[in-house]
Design an enzyme around this catalytic site. Structure first.
Site, PDB file in Angstrom:
ATOM      1  N   ASP A 304       0.835  -1.203   0.000  1.00 14.29           N
ATOM      2  CA  ASP A 304       0.000   0.000   0.000  1.00 14.29           C
ATOM      3  C   ASP A 304       0.869   1.252   0.000  1.00 14.29           C
ATOM      4  O   ASP A 304       0.560   2.223   0.688  1.00 14.29           O
ATOM      5  CB  ASP A 304      -0.921  -0.033   1.222  1.00 14.29           C
ATOM      6  CG  ASP A 304      -2.126   0.883   1.062  1.00 14.29           C
ATOM      7  OD1 ASP A 304      -2.397   1.311  -0.084  1.00 14.29           O
ATOM      8  OD2 ASP A 304      -2.778   1.188   2.077  1.00 14.29           O
TER       9      ASP A 304
HETATM   10  P1  ATP Z   1      -5.215   1.803   6.368  1.00 16.38           P
HETATM   11  O1  ATP Z   1      -4.509   2.356   5.139  1.00 16.38           O
HETATM   12  O2  ATP Z   1      -4.724   0.514   6.909  1.00 16.38           O
HETATM   13  O3  ATP Z   1      -6.670   1.941   6.192  1.00 16.38           O
HETATM   14  P2  ATP Z   1      -5.193   4.194   7.487  1.00 16.38           P
HETATM   15  O4  ATP Z   1      -4.957   4.809   6.142  1.00 16.38           O
HETATM   16  O5  ATP Z   1      -6.507   4.292   8.131  1.00 16.38           O
HETATM   17  O6  ATP Z   1      -4.843   2.734   7.471  1.00 16.38           O
HETATM   18  P3  ATP Z   1      -2.677   5.244   8.279  1.00 16.38           P
HETATM   19  O7  ATP Z   1      -2.358   5.434   6.838  1.00 16.38           O
HETATM   20  O8  ATP Z   1      -1.736   4.466   9.108  1.00 16.38           O
HETATM   21  O9  ATP Z   1      -4.114   4.676   8.512  1.00 16.38           O
HETATM   22  O10 ATP Z   1      -2.871   6.680   8.921  1.00 16.38           O
HETATM   23  C1  ATP Z   1      -3.789   7.600   8.392  1.00 16.38           C
HETATM   24  C2  ATP Z   1      -3.174   8.979   8.470  1.00 16.38           C
HETATM   25  O11 ATP Z   1      -2.851   9.303   9.830  1.00 16.38           O
HETATM   26  C3  ATP Z   1      -1.863   9.101   7.708  1.00 16.38           C
HETATM   27  O12 ATP Z   1      -2.060   9.437   6.362  1.00 16.38           O
HETATM   28  C4  ATP Z   1      -1.174  10.208   8.477  1.00 16.38           C
HETATM   29  O13 ATP Z   1      -1.649  11.467   8.062  1.00 16.38           O
HETATM   30  C5  ATP Z   1      -1.630   9.984   9.903  1.00 16.38           C
HETATM   31  N1  ATP Z   1      -0.637   9.177  10.633  1.00 16.38           N
HETATM   32  C6  ATP Z   1      -0.556   7.829  10.666  1.00 16.38           C
HETATM   33  N2  ATP Z   1       0.473   7.416  11.430  1.00 16.38           N
HETATM   34  C7  ATP Z   1       1.049   8.517  11.906  1.00 16.38           C
HETATM   35  C8  ATP Z   1       2.183   8.764  12.770  1.00 16.38           C
HETATM   36  N3  ATP Z   1       2.900   7.771  13.261  1.00 16.38           N
HETATM   37  N4  ATP Z   1       2.484  10.053  13.045  1.00 16.38           N
HETATM   38  C9  ATP Z   1       1.755  11.067  12.520  1.00 16.38           C
HETATM   39  N5  ATP Z   1       0.698  10.899  11.721  1.00 16.38           N
HETATM   40  C10 ATP Z   1       0.338   9.657  11.400  1.00 16.38           C
HETATM   41 MG    MG Z   2      -3.219   4.916   4.981  1.00 16.31          MG
END
Ligand code: ATP
Ligand code: MG
Length: 450
Positions: A304
């Site tokens: 991803d």
């Molecule tokens: P998935 O893609 O599994 O559905 P998601 O997209 O819901 O997961 P992430 O991509 O991990 O979750 O996080 C979503 C958003 O949150 C990221 O694009 C980023 O902006 C913010 N984010 C995630 N992890 C962090 C971190 N460790 N520190 C700061 N911001 C973060």
């Molecule tokens: Mg994500």
């Protein structure tokens, strides 16, 4: 652990004892037993309302977890069912390796089981091996394998952390910035439904130790999902449970900058001429590729990679995040991918074989990297423009002028976008190519035309 907690538990046992002593629950309130029952019921109702954390804690999960860890056989035994047919009362008890624990009562079988599990939990806590099996443990066990665990408090997140603020919301989870009171330091906490996908995500994160991969600290489960008050982004103590049977995984990670690579690209696209874009982009790409070489060396695929999942650390260094789709090279199951494909928007970073075949390998990450490198370099001013050219890019047809402006990058990107995965270079080869481009920069062998 303190007098108050012990008294609270003793009082609860007494209340349950009083209730169990008199099975004539339906006796009229004018009679002494009825009075006793009424008062016990109303007190326990009030207590339940007050003591939300005890109600929300998934004791069934804790008992299941404990028995699984200690290889014990357990069962929830229906002792009896009383009351009228429209308002039955269930009595359950937990039996672990033949040993019976106190009866739990409830208006539904689930409630009675939960109460029985709570009573068993309290008895078991006195056992010598309870702490070593169920209490808080470090994120990785001795053999290095990661573990998640149920904490016997549903509000661990809100009790241990403050200044909670939502950072992002993706397809599967919410991510919060939160300050751990103990260390007085900020972390990112991602909350997702606890499914196989989530387990894989923490499993991979706990294995990684690399400067270009977001650092993982620990994970724990809670029976409810923290949701911030939508009207204010700042701290809120509201804790809501959308589905009583669900478990939520809380993943504590290093806090990265709010600005993801997606934001970086968008910002660059608003600037007409940026002489530094090419050089800065190269520095970023080299770090992303370093992280990907490392991931592939562990026989894992990210699957991803996209600008929204690439973040930056405090010093501006690249941090690859969102391992929600991580898998081993040998993994056959693709339910998550199908789910993800449905959720993704129009702009896709997925390799062609990832969309249509169930089997593919680490080269899917190379395809995504090719698209990311293109976006890092190319000034695309509007979303419409991007949407129009996106399919062409995916088919190796880069805009006219791109190859003139970025000849070496053009060559590398088109190789990364080969339709056949076997024709795409390995991450280590991409790394070497980027180093060569870098060398050209430093030797001023390529012109820095704007
Ligand atoms: P998935 O893609 O599994 O559905 P998601 O997209 O819901 O997961 P992430 O991509 O991990 O979750 O996080 C979503 C958003 O949150 C990221 O694009 C980023 O902006 C913010 N984010 C995630 N992890 C962090 C971190 N460790 N520190 C700061 N911001 C973060
Ligand atoms: Mg994500």
């Amino acid at each position: 652990k303190n007098k108050k907690e012990a008294k609270q538990n003793a009082a609860k046992q007494a209340l349950i004892g009083l209730k169990l002593q008199d099975p004539n629950e339906s006796s009229t309130s004018g009679q002494p037993n009825g009075q006793l029952n009424d008062s016990v019921s109303s007190i326990s109702d009030k207590m339940t309302k007050m003591n939300m954390s005890s109600k929300e804690t998934n004791f069934i999960g804790i008992i299941n977890h404990y028995c699984q860890k200690t290889n014990r056989h357990h069962d929830f035994m229906l002792v009896r069912k009383t009351g009228l047919s429209h308002c039955p009362i269930f009595f359950y008890k937990v039996v672990i390796d033949g040993k019976e624990y106190p009866e739990g009562e409830g208006k539904t079988a689930k409630e009675a089981k939960q109460n029985a599990a709570h009573l068993a939990y309290e008895t078991l806590q006195e056992q010598s091996d309870w702490n070593s099996q169920v209490s808080f443990r470090s994120a990785a066990s001795e053999d290095g394998t990661p573990s998640s665990f149920s904490r016997p408090q549903s509000t661990w997140f809100t009790s241990e952390f403050d200044s909670i603020e939502r950072l992002g919301r993706g397809g599967f989870g919410r991510v919060y910035k939160a300050r751990r009171k103990l260390e007085e330091r900020f972390f990112a906490v991602k909350i997702v439904r606890f499914k196989e996908k989530a387990r894989r995500e923490v499993g991979a994160l706990a294995e990684f130790q690399h400067p270009n991969i977001v650092r993982y600290y620990t994970a724990w489960t809670e029976p409810s999902e923290y949701k911030s008050d939508s009207s204010s982004e700042s701290d809120s103590t509201s804790q809501s449970s959308s589905d009583s049977s669900a478990q939520y995984l809380y993943i504590q990670m290093e806090l990265c900058d709010k600005k993801t690579l997606k934001v970086w690209i968008d910002e660059k696209n608003t600037q007409r001429r940026d002489h530094k874009r090419r050089e800065e982009g190269l520095v970023i790409m080299k770090q992303i590729v370093n992280g990907v070489v490392y991931i592939h060396s562990k026989r894992l695929l990210h699957r991803d990679l996209k600008p929204a999942n690439i973040m930056f650390g405090r010093e501006g260094e690249v941090k690859i995040g969102d391992f929600g789709l991580v898998t081993t090279e040998d993994n056959e199951s693709d339910e998550n991918l199908i789910e993800r494909t449905k959720r993704t928007g129009t702009k896709s970073y997925m390799a062609p074989e990832q969309k249509s075949h169930s089997t593919y390998d680490r080269k899917v990450d190379i395809f995504a990297l090719g698209l990311i490198y293109f976006e890092v370099l190319c000034n695309i001013s509007t979303h419409q423009e991007r949407a129009k050219i996106w399919d062409d890019i995916r088919g190796q047809k880069l805009p006219t002028g791109f190859s003139l402006k970025f000849p070496q990058e053009h060559k590398l990107i088109t190789s990364m976008l080969c339709a056949m995965p076997e024709d795409r270079p390995e991450a280590s080869k991409v790394k070497t190519e980027l180093e060569l481009i870098s060398l050209c920069f430093s030797n001023l062998l390529i012109s820095r035309t704007p």
